[in-house]
Design an enzyme around this catalytic site. Structure first.
Site, PDB file in Angstrom:
ATOM      1  N   HIS A  72     -35.813 125.038  27.704  1.00 28.42           N
ATOM      2  CA  HIS A  72     -34.897 124.597  26.772  1.00 28.42           C
ATOM      3  C   HIS A  72     -33.232 124.101  27.397  1.00 28.42           C
ATOM      4  CE1 HIS A  72     -36.537 126.325  22.560  1.00 28.42           C
ATOM      5  NE2 HIS A  72     -37.496 125.517  23.412  1.00 28.42           N
ATOM      6  N   TYR A 201     -28.879 128.418  15.484  1.00 19.97           N
ATOM      7  CA  TYR A 201     -28.216 129.642  15.036  1.00 19.97           C
ATOM      8  C   TYR A 201     -27.217 129.266  14.122  1.00 19.97           C
ATOM      9  CZ  TYR A 201     -29.341 132.280  19.509  1.00 19.97           C
ATOM     10  OH  TYR A 201     -29.900 132.680  20.741  1.00 19.97           O
ATOM     11  N   PRO A 293     -29.922 141.248  19.587  1.00 19.21           N
ATOM     12  CA  PRO A 293     -30.786 140.288  19.936  1.00 19.21           C
ATOM     13  C   PRO A 293     -30.149 138.809  19.901  1.00 19.21           C
ATOM     14  CG  PRO A 293     -31.475 140.976  17.825  1.00 19.21           C
ATOM     15  CD  PRO A 293     -30.487 141.892  18.107  1.00 19.21           C
ATOM     16  N   LYS A 297     -30.429 139.014  25.316  1.00 15.32           N
ATOM     17  CA  LYS A 297     -30.165 139.347  26.488  1.00 15.32           C
ATOM     18  C   LYS A 297     -31.147 140.754  26.823  1.00 15.32           C
ATOM     19  CE  LYS A 297     -27.157 136.638  28.080  1.00 15.32           C
ATOM     20  NZ  LYS A 297     -28.054 135.466  28.723  1.00 15.32           N
ATOM     21  N   TYR A 385     -24.892 132.357  28.263  1.00 14.84           N
ATOM     22  CA  TYR A 385     -26.417 132.381  27.673  1.00 14.84           C
ATOM     23  C   TYR A 385     -27.444 132.178  28.577  1.00 14.84           C
ATOM     24  CZ  TYR A 385     -29.641 131.132  23.717  1.00 14.84           C
ATOM     25  OH  TYR A 385     -30.603 131.514  22.947  1.00 14.84           O
TER      26      TYR A 385
END
Length: 390
Positions: A72, A201, A293, A297, A385
């Protein structure tokens, strides 16, 4: 029995450490109180940093992952139906994340360990480390009705927050910092194609939502819920309806619904325990820390713990240097606290808190606006990220 390192816990961190130690010429035995079937039946996350991918390659267990993982290059961040894509690849100079289920990682590491004929004991009861504050630790356990004792040089506690390794740490030797969030994630797993080819998100007035996946045919979705709710009180139809309410109309129309393979509620909390070394006992993964979550991580932090512990043990056995094992806790905690900060920030930006004021909501919108209009702000998000360097 005797070995160099006893690893307690055969989740991804314990199995990864065992495989890496073996390839470094360091003998190890893995113990777990659960059965293989139970371990492989647990539903967990699956967004991997490149550091984790590299460790799987180093462990010689990456062949299937390289074939089946989904790279991704970015993800969508949505605030009240306004969509902004975070270009991970472009903002970080070519880094990305990989979607590959934690259950698959565990299976691959189990298969690699079995292929090498390495010793493991599953369904081991009464596991307990002893004398780890001296130079000759040992571990006792019961297996198949017989008592066993393993003499060793070191014990690696990879057995989670409720495992024995945390419990045997002397009173007062460890300080734990914790933040409990006033909500959880209701998750649904279904064999339906994902709504989007990257993660979504969403911060919506009804609460947070996440659209994720395990493969091109298996999706994992989440909606924020009250901490007091129970998964049994939800039906799959009610979940799908609520998910679609929290997505922009165009996205909601693309959601493919189907039967739930699994539904559960995960509470959100941040926990860090320090130090992570007690004589010849080391804690790694969930035994030492838990993250919400939101920032993906948990598994990746366990992998970085394994990296630092491997380096320390490898140096110890190669030339007798204790510098690496002495520095393990400090090195691991530096990265852990950075990841905890990022996960806290991601959670605060994307969720609706029960006591939010109008001021708080405007601050969230300002944060989102900064990400949309500031490349520097988006870069900080992207760099965290994809994973900070080890």
């Amino acid at each position: 029995m005797r070995t160099q390192v006893v690893i307690i816990g055969s989740g991804p961190s314990g199995l990864l450490l065992g495989q890496l130690l073996y390839r470094a010429g360091i003998d190890n035995i893995v113990l777990d109180r659960s059965s293989k079937e139970h371990i492989l039946g647990r539903i967990r996350a699956g967004v991997l940093e490149e550091g984790m991918v590299g460790l799987m390659e180093q462990a010689g267990a990456a062949a299937r992952m390289q074939r089946e993982n989904l790279p991704h290059d970015g993800f969508d961040l949505i605030f009240d139906d306004e969509v902004h894509r975070i270009d991970l690849f472009g903002l970080t100079g070519g880094k990305r994340v990989h979607v590959y289920g934690q259950t698959e990682i565990t299976q691959d590491l189990m298969d690699a360990r079995e292929a090498e004929g390495l010793q493991s004991f599953y369904e081991a009861s009464d596991v307990r480390p002893h004398d780890f504050d001296g130079s000759r630790p040992y571990v006792t356990f019961e297996h198949d009705g017989q008592d066993h004792r393993i003499e060793c040089d070191f014990v690696a506690g990879c057995d989670g927050f409720h495992g024995i390794c945390r419990q045997v740490v002397p009173d007062g030797a460890m300080e734990t910092f914790e933040k409990v969030y006033p909500f959880g994630w209701l998750g649904l797993l279904s064999d339906v194609p994902p709504v989007h080819d990257e993660l979504i998100y969403a911060n919506h007035r009804r609460g947070f939502a996440l659209c994720s996946m395990r493969s091109k045919t298996r999706s994992r979705y989440y909606v924020q819920c009250l901490a007091s709710e129970r998964a049994e009180d939800w039906t799959a139809d009610a979940f799908w309806d609520e998910l679609r309410r929290r997505l922009p109309e165009e996205t909601a129309e693309r959601v493919t619904t189907g039967p739930a393979l699994e539904m559960s509620i995960a509470p959100l909390r941040s926990v860090v325990s320090e130090p992570m070394r007690f004589g010849r006992l080391f804690l790694a993964g969930d035994a030492a820390h838990i993250v919400p979550p939101t920032g993906a991580k948990g598994l990746n932090l366990a992998a970085s713990d394994v990296h630092y512990l491997l380096e320390g043990l490898r140096d110890y056995y190669a030339d007798g240097s204790e510098a690496g094992i002495d520095a393990y806790s400090q090195r691991a905690l530096h990265r852990i606290w950075n990841a905890e900060r990022f996960s806290w920030w991601m959670t605060s930006v994307t969720h609706r808190f029960p006591d939010m004021s109008g001021f708080d909501r405007h601050i969230q919108r300002a944060e989102f606006s900064q990400l949309v209009h500031s490349k520097a702000a988006s870069t900080v998000l992207a760099e965290n990220y994809v994973g900070l360097p080890y």
